[in-house]
Enzyme design. Structure first.
Site, PDB file in Angstrom:
ATOM      1  N   ASP A 102     -52.971 -35.405 -80.374  1.00 31.86           N
ATOM      2  CA  ASP A 102     -51.851 -34.471 -80.509  1.00 31.86           C
ATOM      3  C   ASP A 102     -51.531 -34.251 -81.986  1.00 31.86           C
ATOM      4  O   ASP A 102     -51.823 -35.099 -82.829  1.00 31.86           O
ATOM      5  CB  ASP A 102     -50.576 -35.041 -79.869  1.00 31.86           C
ATOM      6  CG  ASP A 102     -50.732 -35.303 -78.396  1.00 31.86           C
ATOM      7  OD1 ASP A 102     -51.617 -34.704 -77.778  1.00 31.86           O
ATOM      8  OD2 ASP A 102     -49.941 -36.119 -77.884  1.00 31.86           O
TER       9      ASP A 102
HETATM   10  N1  URA Z   1     -52.114 -39.802 -75.683  1.00 35.04           N
HETATM   11  C1  URA Z   1     -51.139 -39.025 -76.173  1.00 35.04           C
HETATM   12  O1  URA Z   1     -50.075 -38.926 -75.581  1.00 35.04           O
HETATM   13  N2  URA Z   1     -51.395 -38.345 -77.300  1.00 35.04           N
HETATM   14  C2  URA Z   1     -52.534 -38.443 -77.998  1.00 35.04           C
HETATM   15  O2  URA Z   1     -52.681 -37.813 -79.042  1.00 35.04           O
HETATM   16  C3  URA Z   1     -53.539 -39.263 -77.481  1.00 35.04           C
HETATM   17  C4  URA Z   1     -53.318 -39.940 -76.311  1.00 35.04           C
END
Ligand code: URA
Length: 239
Positions: A102
Site C-alpha cells: 500500500d
Molecule cells: N497488508 C496490508 O494491509 N497492506 C500492505 O501493504 C501489505 C499487506
C-alpha cells in the site's frame, strides 16, 4: 541477440536511437575501443559513455519502499518507478513489482522482469511467508494469535477464510505478523477484524530474504543466492 536490440531492450532508446549511439562512438569496450553494431561482444564487456550496461534480462531488485509512494506505473502522485533510473521503465521485458505494498506501507518490495519467477513468488501454492511489523492504535487484546492461527478468520466481503498466519507480540501495540497470502489490504483488515487499527506497517522479509540495512527509498539488484533465499522456508514468527 544483435547489440542494437539488446541495448534498446534495456531502455536506452529505440533501435534508431541506439544505432545513432553506435555511430557517435558512445558504445565501447572497457578499454574505450569503439564497438560496432554487428560486433559479437559479451554483455559485461559493453560500455555506454564509459559506464557498464544495466543488468541483463532476468533482473531482480529489492527496494526499501518509502511511505507515500504507490506501487503502480501511472498515478497522479509519486510511484515506485520514480525511484529507479528512468530508462528502467522502458525495459523489455518490463520490470514489474512482485505483488504490491500500500501507499502507506514501507519496506521490502521486489521487482523483476522474469514473469515465471514473479509467478513462483506470488503463487499462493508457493507458501512464501511475508513478514510485517505493525504498530497498532490500541493495545493487543491477547486473542489475536489464536484467531490469526486458526485458519477460520473470514475478512469482510470475502468468501474463503484466511490461511493460518503467525503473530509475535513485540509490545502492547507492536506485533510481527507472517502471512502467506497477499489479499487486498490483508494485514490492515486482519487487525480491523479484531477491533484494532494499524497505524504503521513495514515489510521486513519475503521468504528467507530480509530487507536488512537498505535505506528507505533506495534499491539494489539481488544476486542468485539472494534470489534463492526468497524460496528458503522460514519458521513462522515466534509466538
Ligand atoms: N497488508 C496490508 O494491509 N497492506 C500492505 O501493504 C501489505 C499487506
Amino acid at each position: 541477440m544483435r547489440l542494437v536490440r539488446l541495448i534498446a531492450n534495456l531502455g536506452y532508446g529505440n533501435r534508431k536511437d541506439v544505432a545513432w549511439m553506435f555511430r557517435e562512438g558512445r558504445i565501447t569496450d572497457p578499454d574505450g575501443e569503439v564497438l560496432y553494431a554487428d560486433d559479437k561482444v559479451e554483455h559485461a564487456q559493453i560500455r555506454i559513455d564509459g559506464e557498464p550496461l544495466d543488468p541483463p534480462t532476468g533482473l531482480v531488485l529489492m527496494m526499501n519502499k518509502p511511505l507515500g509512494v504507490t506501487c503502480s506505473r501511472k498515478d497522479l502522485g509519486r510511484v515506485v518507478y520514480d525511484l529507479l533510473p528512468p530508462r528502467y521503465r522502458a525495459r523489455s521485458p518490463a520490470l514489474s513489482t512482485v505483488g504490491r505494498l500500500d501507499r502507506d506501507t514501507s519496506g521490502l518490495l521486489l521487482f523483476t522482469d522474469d514473469g515465471a519467477l514473479l509467478h513462483r513468488i506470488i503463487s499462493p501454492r508457493a507458501d512464501i511467508g511475508k513478514v510485517y511489523e505493525a504498530t497498532l492504535a490500541r493495545d493487543l487484546s491477547g486473542d489475536e494469535q489464536a484467531l490469526f492461527a486458526s485458519g477460520t478468520l473470514m475478512l469482510e466481503s470475502e468468501t474463503t477464510p484466511l490461511l493460518p498466519a503467525s503473530l509475535e507480540v513485540l509490545s502492547s501495540r507492536q506485533a510481527r505478523l507472517r502471512i502467506t497470502e497477499g489479499r487486498y489490504h490483508q494485514v490492515r483488515r486482519m487487525f480491523a477484524a479484531t477491533g484494532n487499527h494499524v497505524e504503521a506497517l513495514h515489510r521486513s522479509a519475503v521468504g528467507g530474504l530480509e530487507l536488512g540495512e537498505l535505506a528507505a527509498g533506495t534499491w539494489r539488484p539481488l544476486d542468485a543466492s539472494e534470489i534463492a533465499q526468497i524460496f528458503e522456508s522460514t519458521e513462522p514468527v515466534r509466538t
